[in-house]
Enzyme design. Sequence first.
Site, PDB file in Angstrom:
ATOM      1  N   ASP A   8       0.861  -1.185   0.000  1.00 49.15           N
ATOM      2  CA  ASP A   8       0.000   0.000   0.000  1.00 49.15           C
ATOM      3  C   ASP A   8       0.893   1.230   0.000  1.00 49.15           C
ATOM      4  OD1 ASP A   8      -2.111  -1.758   0.174  1.00 49.15           O
ATOM      5  OD2 ASP A   8      -2.606  -1.280   2.253  1.00 49.15           O
ATOM      6  N   ASP A 129     -13.725  -4.732  -3.134  1.00 48.03           N
ATOM      7  CA  ASP A 129     -13.495  -4.424  -1.727  1.00 48.03           C
ATOM      8  C   ASP A 129     -14.042  -3.060  -1.413  1.00 48.03           C
ATOM      9  OD1 ASP A 129     -11.530  -3.315  -3.369  1.00 48.03           O
ATOM     10  OD2 ASP A 129     -10.070  -3.232  -1.772  1.00 48.03           O
TER      11      ASP A 129
END
Length: 129
Positions: A8, A129
């Site tokens: 990330d 998601d």
Amino acid sequence: MQLIPAIDLSEGRCVRLYKGRFDEVTHYDVAPAVLAQQYSAAGAAWLHVVDLDGAKAGRPVNGEVIRKIRDAVKIPVQVGGGMREDAHLADAFAWGVDRVVVGTRALKDPAWFRDACERFPGRIILGLD
């Protein structure tokens, strides 16, 4: 089962959000390309990269970092976060990524998503998601 490690990104750095909250961020002191190499050396078959700044902005932000990650490893890389326009897909593929994850735009505009899948067969992923 296939495990795909994720990196990330925020402000060009490796981070982890707590419960997806942008106001609760843990920063890691490893360069994204170095972490990618570590995952590859550990046997990862794929790498998943999330441009968190891009997801927030609605357009890719960490392109140069993603390109460095792509250049650092031989395993395939998929990227998501802010991929909402044709130009964003083109940019990501120009960085050398193998697949692009699309979420928001796919749900808001299924015809656009279907067209993108047809233009880039096997290279577009739907992120739910």
